[in-house]
Design a protein around this motif. Structure first.
Motif, short mmCIF file in Angstrom:
data_model
loop_
_atom_site.label_atom_id
_atom_site.label_comp_id
_atom_site.label_asym_id
_atom_site.label_seq_id
_atom_site.Cartn_x
_atom_site.Cartn_y
_atom_site.Cartn_z
N ILE A 120 -28.96 -21.64 -13.58
CA ILE A 120 -29.29 -22.82 -14.39
C ILE A 120 -28.65 -22.66 -15.76
O ILE A 120 -28.98 -21.74 -16.49
N ARG A 121 -27.76 -23.59 -16.11
CA ARG A 121 -27.12 -23.56 -17.43
C ARG A 121 -27.82 -24.58 -18.31
O ARG A 121 -27.87 -25.76 -17.99
N GLN A 122 -28.39 -24.09 -19.42
CA GLN A 122 -29.05 -24.95 -20.39
C GLN A 122 -28.56 -24.58 -21.78
O GLN A 122 -28.60 -23.40 -22.15
N ALA A 123 -28.14 -25.57 -22.53
CA ALA A 123 -27.63 -25.38 -23.89
C ALA A 123 -26.52 -24.33 -23.87
O ALA A 123 -25.50 -24.51 -23.22
N GLN A 124 -26.74 -23.18 -24.53
CA GLN A 124 -25.69 -22.17 -24.62
C GLN A 124 -25.95 -20.97 -23.72
O GLN A 124 -25.27 -19.97 -23.81
N SER A 125 -26.97 -21.05 -22.89
CA SER A 125 -27.28 -19.88 -22.06
C SER A 125 -27.35 -20.27 -20.58
O SER A 125 -27.51 -21.43 -20.23
N GLU A 126 -27.22 -19.24 -19.75
CA GLU A 126 -27.31 -19.43 -18.31
C GLU A 126 -28.35 -18.45 -17.77
O GLU A 126 -28.33 -17.27 -18.09
N GLU A 147 -29.60 -12.15 -23.81
CA GLU A 147 -29.92 -11.48 -25.07
C GLU A 147 -28.66 -11.06 -25.81
O GLU A 147 -28.57 -11.19 -27.03
N HIS A 148 -27.65 -10.59 -25.07
CA HIS A 148 -26.38 -10.19 -25.68
C HIS A 148 -25.68 -11.41 -26.30
O HIS A 148 -25.17 -11.33 -27.43
N GLU A 149 -25.65 -12.52 -25.57
CA GLU A 149 -25.02 -13.73 -26.09
C GLU A 149 -25.76 -14.26 -27.31
O GLU A 149 -25.13 -14.73 -28.26
N ALA A 150 -27.09 -14.18 -27.32
CA ALA A 150 -27.87 -14.62 -28.48
C ALA A 150 -27.55 -13.75 -29.69
O ALA A 150 -27.43 -14.25 -30.81
N LEU A 151 -27.41 -12.44 -29.47
CA LEU A 151 -27.06 -11.53 -30.56
C LEU A 151 -25.68 -11.85 -31.12
O LEU A 151 -25.49 -11.89 -32.34
N LEU A 152 -24.72 -12.13 -30.23
CA LEU A 152 -23.37 -12.49 -30.67
C LEU A 152 -23.39 -13.78 -31.49
O LEU A 152 -22.71 -13.88 -32.52
N ARG A 153 -24.16 -14.78 -31.05
CA ARG A 153 -24.27 -16.03 -31.81
C ARG A 153 -24.88 -15.78 -33.18
O ARG A 153 -24.43 -16.33 -34.19
N LYS A 154 -25.90 -14.92 -33.22
CA LYS A 154 -26.56 -14.61 -34.48
C LYS A 154 -25.60 -13.90 -35.43
O LYS A 154 -25.53 -14.23 -36.62
N LEU A 155 -24.84 -12.94 -34.92
CA LEU A 155 -23.88 -12.22 -35.75
C LEU A 155 -22.76 -13.15 -36.22
O LEU A 155 -22.30 -13.05 -37.36
#
Length: 128
Positions: free
Chosen positions: A53-59, A92-100
């Motif tokens: 399921i792909r929602q917003a920026q995550s899958e 979690e990795h993608e969220a961290l990359l977006r935050k950085l």
């Protein structure tokens, strides 16, 4: 509880989408894959199936653990599926990359009164 549950209805009952219409649009738009392939809204969900399921920026990649055609509290809805460990780690990795990435972008702010005066003085000095 019943055995023949449509994909759109299950996604709504599991609280991935607020309405069945949103679930239907996501399925038709190719944002939901059933066992690795695009599917129709009326696809019957089976226990043990894998959903992407792909929602917003995550899958999210989940495994169906239970079937329900009624939307209940979030605690009960979470018992219908389990997200894979790889999916959780990747999100979690993608969220961290977006935050950085957000931290490295300049934060444009409107100049205050003092800064505006300095800008005007600088421009005046450049003209004359």
């Amino acid at each position: 509880m019943t055995d023949d549950i449509r994909l759109d209805k299950w996604l709504w009952a599991a609280r991935f989408f607020k309405t069945r219409q949103l679930a239907k649009e996501a399925i038709e738009g190719g944002k939901v894959h059933y066992n690795g392939a695009r599917s129709k809204v009326s696809k019957k969900v089976e226990i043990g199936s894998t959903l992407s399921i792909r929602q917003a920026q995550s899958e999210k990649i989940i495994i169906v653990l239970g079937l329900s055609d009624t939307r209940g509290p979030a605690g009960i809805a979470q018992l219908l599926y389990r997200e894979t460990d790889e999916s959780v780690a990747k999100r979690e990795h993608e969220a961290l990359l977006r935050k950085l990435n957000k931290a490295t972008l300049p934060n444009p702010t409107k100049p205050n009164k003092k800064e505006r005066r300095q800008i005007m003085l600088f421009k005046h000095q450049q003209d004359g």
